[in-house]
Design a protein around this motif. Sequence first.
Motif, PDB file in Angstrom:
ATOM      1  N   PHE A  51       0.842  -1.188   0.000  1.00  0.00           N
ATOM      2  CA  PHE A  51       0.000   0.000   0.000  1.00  0.00           C
ATOM      3  C   PHE A  51       0.878   1.239   0.000  1.00  0.00           C
ATOM      4  O   PHE A  51       1.967   1.242   0.558  1.00  0.00           O
ATOM      5  CB  PHE A  51      -0.931   0.007   1.224  1.00  0.00           C
ATOM      6  CG  PHE A  51      -1.860  -1.167   1.242  1.00  0.00           C
ATOM      7  CD1 PHE A  51      -2.935  -1.220   0.356  1.00  0.00           C
ATOM      8  CD2 PHE A  51      -1.670  -2.216   2.120  1.00  0.00           C
ATOM      9  CE1 PHE A  51      -3.796  -2.302   0.353  1.00  0.00           C
ATOM     10  CE2 PHE A  51      -2.527  -3.297   2.126  1.00  0.00           C
ATOM     11  CZ  PHE A  51      -3.589  -3.349   1.237  1.00  0.00           C
ATOM     12  N   TYR A  54       0.976   8.743   0.523  1.00  0.00           N
ATOM     13  CA  TYR A  54       1.044   9.884  -0.380  1.00  0.00           C
ATOM     14  C   TYR A  54       1.418  11.119   0.433  1.00  0.00           C
ATOM     15  O   TYR A  54       0.854  11.359   1.498  1.00  0.00           O
ATOM     16  CB  TYR A  54      -0.311  10.117  -1.071  1.00  0.00           C
ATOM     17  CG  TYR A  54      -0.782   8.922  -1.851  1.00  0.00           C
ATOM     18  CD1 TYR A  54      -0.544   8.832  -3.213  1.00  0.00           C
ATOM     19  CD2 TYR A  54      -1.458   7.894  -1.228  1.00  0.00           C
ATOM     20  CE1 TYR A  54      -0.979   7.729  -3.932  1.00  0.00           C
ATOM     21  CE2 TYR A  54      -1.897   6.785  -1.939  1.00  0.00           C
ATOM     22  CZ  TYR A  54      -1.650   6.708  -3.291  1.00  0.00           C
ATOM     23  OH  TYR A  54      -2.078   5.618  -3.994  1.00  0.00           O
ATOM     24  N   LYS A  66      -3.030   7.880   3.040  1.00  0.00           N
ATOM     25  CA  LYS A  66      -2.686   6.463   2.923  1.00  0.00           C
ATOM     26  C   LYS A  66      -3.743   5.714   2.139  1.00  0.00           C
ATOM     27  O   LYS A  66      -4.926   6.025   2.237  1.00  0.00           O
ATOM     28  CB  LYS A  66      -2.560   5.830   4.311  1.00  0.00           C
ATOM     29  CG  LYS A  66      -1.440   6.420   5.146  1.00  0.00           C
ATOM     30  CD  LYS A  66      -1.383   5.772   6.521  1.00  0.00           C
ATOM     31  CE  LYS A  66      -0.217   6.285   7.321  1.00  0.00           C
ATOM     32  NZ  LYS A  66       1.047   5.686   6.980  1.00  0.00           N
ATOM     33  N   ASP A  67      -3.278   4.697   1.394  1.00  0.00           N
ATOM     34  CA  ASP A  67      -4.230   3.790   0.770  1.00  0.00           C
ATOM     35  C   ASP A  67      -5.086   3.174   1.868  1.00  0.00           C
ATOM     36  O   ASP A  67      -4.579   2.791   2.921  1.00  0.00           O
ATOM     37  CB  ASP A  67      -3.503   2.653   0.035  1.00  0.00           C
ATOM     38  CG  ASP A  67      -3.036   3.019  -1.351  1.00  0.00           C
ATOM     39  OD1 ASP A  67      -3.592   3.957  -1.944  1.00  0.00           O
ATOM     40  OD2 ASP A  67      -2.118   2.340  -1.856  1.00  0.00           O
ATOM     41  N   SER A  72      -8.794  -0.407  -0.952  1.00  0.00           N
ATOM     42  CA  SER A  72      -7.808  -0.328  -2.021  1.00  0.00           C
ATOM     43  C   SER A  72      -7.557  -1.672  -2.700  1.00  0.00           C
ATOM     44  O   SER A  72      -6.950  -1.722  -3.769  1.00  0.00           O
ATOM     45  CB  SER A  72      -6.484   0.232  -1.503  1.00  0.00           C
ATOM     46  OG  SER A  72      -6.625   1.613  -1.239  1.00  0.00           O
ATOM     47  N   PHE A  76      -9.318   2.255  -6.220  1.00  0.00           N
ATOM     48  CA  PHE A  76      -8.506   3.325  -5.650  1.00  0.00           C
ATOM     49  C   PHE A  76      -9.255   3.983  -4.493  1.00  0.00           C
ATOM     50  O   PHE A  76     -10.390   4.433  -4.646  1.00  0.00           O
ATOM     51  CB  PHE A  76      -8.206   4.366  -6.737  1.00  0.00           C
ATOM     52  CG  PHE A  76      -7.418   5.538  -6.248  1.00  0.00           C
ATOM     53  CD1 PHE A  76      -6.055   5.436  -6.029  1.00  0.00           C
ATOM     54  CD2 PHE A  76      -8.037   6.756  -6.009  1.00  0.00           C
ATOM     55  CE1 PHE A  76      -5.319   6.522  -5.580  1.00  0.00           C
ATOM     56  CE2 PHE A  76      -7.312   7.847  -5.561  1.00  0.00           C
ATOM     57  CZ  PHE A  76      -5.950   7.723  -5.351  1.00  0.00           C
ATOM     58  N   CYS A  77      -8.624   4.031  -3.322  1.00  0.00           N
ATOM     59  CA  CYS A  77      -9.234   4.674  -2.153  1.00  0.00           C
ATOM     60  C   CYS A  77      -8.123   5.128  -1.212  1.00  0.00           C
ATOM     61  O   CYS A  77      -7.315   4.319  -0.751  1.00  0.00           O
ATOM     62  CB  CYS A  77     -10.171   3.706  -1.435  1.00  0.00           C
ATOM     63  SG  CYS A  77     -11.051   4.470  -0.053  1.00  0.00           S
ATOM     64  N   VAL A  78      -8.080   6.442  -0.950  1.00  0.00           N
ATOM     65  CA  VAL A  78      -7.047   7.043  -0.118  1.00  0.00           C
ATOM     66  C   VAL A  78      -7.721   7.844   0.996  1.00  0.00           C
ATOM     67  O   VAL A  78      -8.704   8.552   0.749  1.00  0.00           O
ATOM     68  CB  VAL A  78      -6.150   7.969  -0.972  1.00  0.00           C
ATOM     69  CG1 VAL A  78      -5.168   8.740  -0.119  1.00  0.00           C
ATOM     70  CG2 VAL A  78      -5.423   7.159  -2.028  1.00  0.00           C
ATOM     71  N   GLU A  90     -11.759   8.530  -3.573  1.00  0.00           N
ATOM     72  CA  GLU A  90     -12.010   7.142  -3.955  1.00  0.00           C
ATOM     73  C   GLU A  90     -12.693   7.026  -5.314  1.00  0.00           C
ATOM     74  O   GLU A  90     -13.447   7.901  -5.720  1.00  0.00           O
ATOM     75  CB  GLU A  90     -12.837   6.423  -2.900  1.00  0.00           C
ATOM     76  CG  GLU A  90     -14.243   6.925  -2.720  1.00  0.00           C
ATOM     77  CD  GLU A  90     -14.989   6.208  -1.604  1.00  0.00           C
ATOM     78  OE1 GLU A  90     -14.724   5.025  -1.357  1.00  0.00           O
ATOM     79  OE2 GLU A  90     -15.833   6.855  -0.978  1.00  0.00           O
TER      80      GLU A  90
END
Length: 131
Positions: A51, A54, A66-67, A72, A76-78, A90
């Motif tokens: 993971f 960022y 963070k993921d 994730s 895509f999901c942060v 997301e």
Amino acid sequence: MQDAHVFDSENNIIAKVMKASNSGNEVGKTFVLELNGELAALGIKKGRLFFADYRFQMNGEEYILKDNAINSLLYFCVDGTVLGKKLRIEENWDKEIEVKLDGQKVALIKPNTLSLEATILMEAEAVRKRK
């Protein structure tokens, strides 16, 4: 990659996105948004295994996103906290990117599958708070 421009609904350039480098980030994985003379940078931090972390830098402050370890795996999901607000970015089932602050959707990024363009829809309340 050349610079990418962000246009408003009247086709005026309102921002620019540029590729950048940052010694703490993976090579080629940092982008800077320039808007009204202000810069915001987002890059993938070096040293990831599964993971990603960022680094989001804005106005001299740095925030770590963070993921989401569960979501994730599918899309895509942060998650993170920026300026005291919970931020989630997301992908939805339509392959669009939703941006949420404290659980409220403030933006939607809709990629154009036939070109390299995207449409960004901002909630009016989020735009007013930004100014």
